[in-house]
Design a protein around this motif. Sequence first.
Motif, PDB file in Angstrom:
ATOM      1  N   ARG A 140       0.888  -0.876  -0.194  1.00 33.23           N
ATOM      2  CA  ARG A 140      -0.332  -0.174   0.168  1.00 33.23           C
ATOM      3  C   ARG A 140       1.043   1.197  -0.231  1.00 33.23           C
ATOM      4  N   PRO A 141       0.530   2.319   0.108  1.00 30.45           N
ATOM      5  CA  PRO A 141       1.279   3.866   0.154  1.00 30.45           C
ATOM      6  C   PRO A 141       0.775   4.019   1.098  1.00 30.45           C
ATOM      7  N   PRO A 142       2.366   5.197   1.791  1.00 30.52           N
ATOM      8  CA  PRO A 142       3.078   5.276   0.551  1.00 30.52           C
ATOM      9  C   PRO A 142       4.230   4.108   0.132  1.00 30.52           C
ATOM     10  N   TYR A 143       4.452   3.117   0.633  1.00 28.66           N
ATOM     11  CA  TYR A 143       5.666   2.160   0.603  1.00 28.66           C
ATOM     12  C   TYR A 143       5.693   1.746  -0.767  1.00 28.66           C
ATOM     13  N   ASP A 144       4.237   1.767  -0.967  1.00 28.85           N
ATOM     14  CA  ASP A 144       4.936   1.331  -3.136  1.00 28.85           C
ATOM     15  C   ASP A 144       5.829   1.625  -3.518  1.00 28.85           C
ATOM     16  N   THR A 145       5.674   3.522  -3.521  1.00 29.93           N
ATOM     17  CA  THR A 145       6.751   4.050  -4.601  1.00 29.93           C
ATOM     18  C   THR A 145       8.259   4.524  -3.404  1.00 29.93           C
ATOM     19  N   MET A 146       8.574   4.018  -1.940  1.00 30.00           N
ATOM     20  CA  MET A 146       8.996   4.892  -1.270  1.00 30.00           C
ATOM     21  C   MET A 146      10.972   4.075  -1.576  1.00 30.00           C
ATOM     22  N   PHE A 147      11.069   3.156  -2.411  1.00 31.76           N
ATOM     23  CA  PHE A 147      11.994   2.892  -2.818  1.00 31.76           C
ATOM     24  C   PHE A 147      12.230   3.013  -4.547  1.00 31.76           C
ATOM     25  N   GLN A 148      10.818   3.387  -4.817  1.00 30.51           N
ATOM     26  CA  GLN A 148      11.481   3.436  -6.208  1.00 30.51           C
ATOM     27  C   GLN A 148      12.764   3.729  -7.083  1.00 30.51           C
ATOM     28  N   HIS A 149      12.863   4.854  -6.345  1.00 31.04           N
ATOM     29  CA  HIS A 149      13.864   5.733  -6.299  1.00 31.04           C
ATOM     30  C   HIS A 149      15.419   5.382  -6.162  1.00 31.04           C
ATOM     31  N   GLN A 150      15.930   4.027  -5.506  1.00 34.05           N
ATOM     32  CA  GLN A 150      16.589   3.803  -5.472  1.00 34.05           C
ATOM     33  C   GLN A 150      16.944   2.555  -6.977  1.00 34.05           C
ATOM     34  N   THR A 151      18.496   1.944  -7.037  1.00 38.58           N
ATOM     35  CA  THR A 151      18.993   1.976  -8.630  1.00 38.58           C
ATOM     36  C   THR A 151      19.405   0.204  -7.956  1.00 38.58           C
ATOM     37  N   TYR A 152      19.420  -1.016  -8.115  1.00 36.81           N
ATOM     38  CA  TYR A 152      19.261  -2.743  -8.061  1.00 36.81           C
ATOM     39  C   TYR A 152      20.540  -2.897  -8.942  1.00 36.81           C
ATOM     40  N   ARG A 153      21.083  -3.789  -8.091  1.00 34.43           N
ATOM     41  CA  ARG A 153      22.245  -4.445  -8.791  1.00 34.43           C
ATOM     42  C   ARG A 153      21.922  -5.767  -8.645  1.00 34.43           C
ATOM     43  N   GLN A 154      22.205  -6.437  -9.661  1.00 34.89           N
ATOM     44  CA  GLN A 154      21.871  -8.186 -10.150  1.00 34.89           C
ATOM     45  C   GLN A 154      23.537  -8.437  -9.007  1.00 34.89           C
ATOM     46  N   PRO A 155      22.690  -9.858  -8.248  1.00 31.05           N
ATOM     47  CA  PRO A 155      23.161 -10.439  -7.644  1.00 31.05           C
ATOM     48  C   PRO A 155      24.674 -11.087  -8.041  1.00 31.05           C
ATOM     49  N   ARG A 156      25.641 -11.003  -7.874  1.00 32.52           N
ATOM     50  CA  ARG A 156      27.525 -11.610  -8.537  1.00 32.52           C
ATOM     51  C   ARG A 156      26.972 -12.764  -8.768  1.00 32.52           C
ATOM     52  N   SER A 157      25.799 -13.830  -7.901  1.00 39.33           N
ATOM     53  CA  SER A 157      25.481 -15.788  -8.007  1.00 39.33           C
ATOM     54  C   SER A 157      25.012 -15.415  -9.154  1.00 39.33           C
ATOM     55  N   ALA A 158      24.269 -14.371  -9.622  1.00 38.86           N
ATOM     56  CA  ALA A 158      23.451 -14.323 -11.224  1.00 38.86           C
ATOM     57  C   ALA A 158      24.307 -14.218 -12.262  1.00 38.86           C
ATOM     58  N   LEU A 159      25.428 -14.442 -11.816  1.00 38.50           N
ATOM     59  CA  LEU A 159      26.271 -14.191 -13.092  1.00 38.50           C
ATOM     60  C   LEU A 159      27.149 -15.372 -13.486  1.00 38.50           C
ATOM     61  N   LYS A 160      27.404 -15.930 -12.809  1.00 40.36           N
ATOM     62  CA  LYS A 160      27.581 -17.574 -12.785  1.00 40.36           C
ATOM     63  C   LYS A 160      27.236 -18.446 -14.483  1.00 40.36           C
ATOM     64  N   THR A 161      28.353 -19.011 -14.170  1.00 35.97           N
ATOM     65  CA  THR A 161      27.867 -20.254 -15.673  1.00 35.97           C
ATOM     66  C   THR A 161      26.477 -21.736 -15.294  1.00 35.97           C
ATOM     67  N   ASP A 162      26.557 -21.832 -16.758  1.00 41.18           N
ATOM     68  CA  ASP A 162      25.501 -22.889 -16.567  1.00 41.18           C
ATOM     69  C   ASP A 162      25.883 -24.108 -16.434  1.00 41.18           C
ATOM     70  N   ASP A 163      27.357 -24.488 -16.753  1.00 41.41           N
ATOM     71  CA  ASP A 163      28.090 -25.337 -16.573  1.00 41.41           C
ATOM     72  C   ASP A 163      27.993 -25.914 -15.515  1.00 41.41           C
ATOM     73  N   GLY A 164      27.385 -27.493 -15.671  1.00 39.25           N
ATOM     74  CA  GLY A 164      27.833 -28.150 -14.315  1.00 39.25           C
ATOM     75  C   GLY A 164      27.104 -28.080 -12.770  1.00 39.25           C
ATOM     76  N   LEU A 165      25.841 -27.244 -13.391  1.00 35.45           N
ATOM     77  CA  LEU A 165      25.376 -26.820 -11.788  1.00 35.45           C
ATOM     78  C   LEU A 165      24.006 -28.122 -11.658  1.00 35.45           C
ATOM     79  N   PRO A 166      23.965 -28.083 -10.097  1.00 35.30           N
ATOM     80  CA  PRO A 166      23.411 -29.529 -10.090  1.00 35.30           C
ATOM     81  C   PRO A 166      21.883 -28.869 -10.242  1.00 35.30           C
ATOM     82  N   THR A 167      20.658 -30.290 -10.219  1.00 36.45           N
ATOM     83  CA  THR A 167      19.730 -30.281 -10.548  1.00 36.45           C
ATOM     84  C   THR A 167      19.229 -28.533  -9.503  1.00 36.45           C
ATOM     85  N   TRP A 168      19.281 -28.956  -8.385  1.00 39.01           N
ATOM     86  CA  TRP A 168      18.439 -28.122  -7.717  1.00 39.01           C
ATOM     87  C   TRP A 168      18.905 -26.452  -7.766  1.00 39.01           C
TER      88      TRP A 168
END
Length: 540
Positions: free
Chosen positions: A251-279
């Motif tokens: 709900r407002p005002p929390y819906d816009t309270m953090f919209q000015h922020q810039t978010y970075r992709q977590p480092r672990s999201a940049l890993k390769t797909d090679d050898g990853l377990p099923t889970w």
Amino acid sequence: MRNDLVLTGKFPLRALVLALALSAALSVGKRDARADAAPRRPNLLIIHTDEHNFRTLGCYRATLPPEQALMWGEAVVETPHIDSIAQRGALCTSFYATTPVCSPSRSSFVSGRYPHNTPVYTNDIAMSDQIVTFAEILRRVGYSTGYLGKWHLDGTGKPQWAPERKFGFEDNRYMFNRGHWKQLEDTAAGPRVKATNAAGEPTYDVAGADEQSFATDFLADRTVEFIRAHRDRPFCLMLSLPDPHGPDTVRPPYDTMFQHQTYRQPRSALKTDDGLPTWGQKQQGGFNQAAYYGMVKCIDDNVGKILDALHQTGLSEQTIVVFTSDHGDLRGEHHRQNKGVPYEGSAKVPFVIAYPGKIQPGTIVHEALGCVDFHPTILGLMQVAATGEVEGRDASSLLTAGRAPADWKDIAILRGTGLEHGWLAAVTKRYKLVVSTSDEPWLFDLENDPDELVNRFRDSAYRRTVRELGQELAAYGQRFSDPRAANAMIQADLAWAVSGTGDYVSDRPARPPQAKAAKAAKEKPKKRKQAAESSESAQP
């Protein structure tokens, strides 16, 4: 008539001395009676959220190096009220969901038993009538008990207000079984979901929500009412907030309270797909981090409201306050969303507790704990005997004395959903060994690899750690009759972990081709479902 007493003559003076002596004797007697009387038992207030990443709390970020604390960049949400609970008491840095999914985690939390023995091994299974919760035990010794919010232990009912089976939570008028509703209201017939569609069916719509109807506010207000109504008698109350679980709306005002922020992709999201377990496979799907932060901020503000109510009623020093969650939320870590896997963002949960006079302010507990340990630990803190049927450990001395019992092992056992197939994990404050029915084992060194990117299982330098954790998993499986530990593939890997020599060579039984095909066919809809749940608009 004279109103003064003239202290002349023998009688008036003697009468005064006798009166003073009698008064003193009665006063001493009253003090002795109060000293002999048993002190009032402490209240217990549990504030329990849903799908909450521990890094969104300032008190947890303070325990982490910057690269781990700022997982999404400099964009953060401040949580001073939740942090104050940790400052007044203890913070557990390695507290895990025994199964990082809603229903199994909750069943373990309230029962002190492993999920498959409750037998809520996945979502939407009804908990056994034979389970005795910590609330039932406290009710039996005279506590007023209550529960507000999401329950998720009575099967598929949705929302299903005030389930018939109370499990010790006597006042469950505001308990609902299932759903992440955004708006609630009271009616003459009882509480209900305020937002509905054209057919009158409840929805997750947030439009029109305000500080009275938004679910977090509504349930916090009912919590304050319960505290005020039960201020003169020991109580046990669990508030289970459906946020910050998706959908990512607030709900407002929390819906816009953090919209000015810039978010970075977590480092672990940049890993390769090679050898990853099923889970650990990557998933597609987006999420709204600004709205997630807004939900967390709304929760923190309402925690402040509840703590103020305790102060205003004079109960702050007589109340144990716990803040925790059922599981985490990866929020893009490992290119995944939600929970269900053994990665830290999914399986680790916040756990802070204040108990004035018993837990020293600023206490930090690093030993690995699971929600299966909560039931025996809280009863141990309150000096109330458990039923003897619990499977978790009493960690109360870690909180009060800063040391573990003599026979303590720094280990928590986690399991994925389901019965035979899936993953099992043994976790310490530094290491995590994951075995599964689908993949070779993975060992993470959380100290040197906090992003969980490198598998150390085959590394000879970690052979002793593999052996010790393998022994613990094998012992757990036998002691608590976990069918997954009896799976032939996991048995083969544990056998090598415990006693194998040389390089790891899998002795897993070969899976017949038809079994592989059946598994692949089964996985397709599962992956589609995971992708759907990852989207911002999903309604779990």
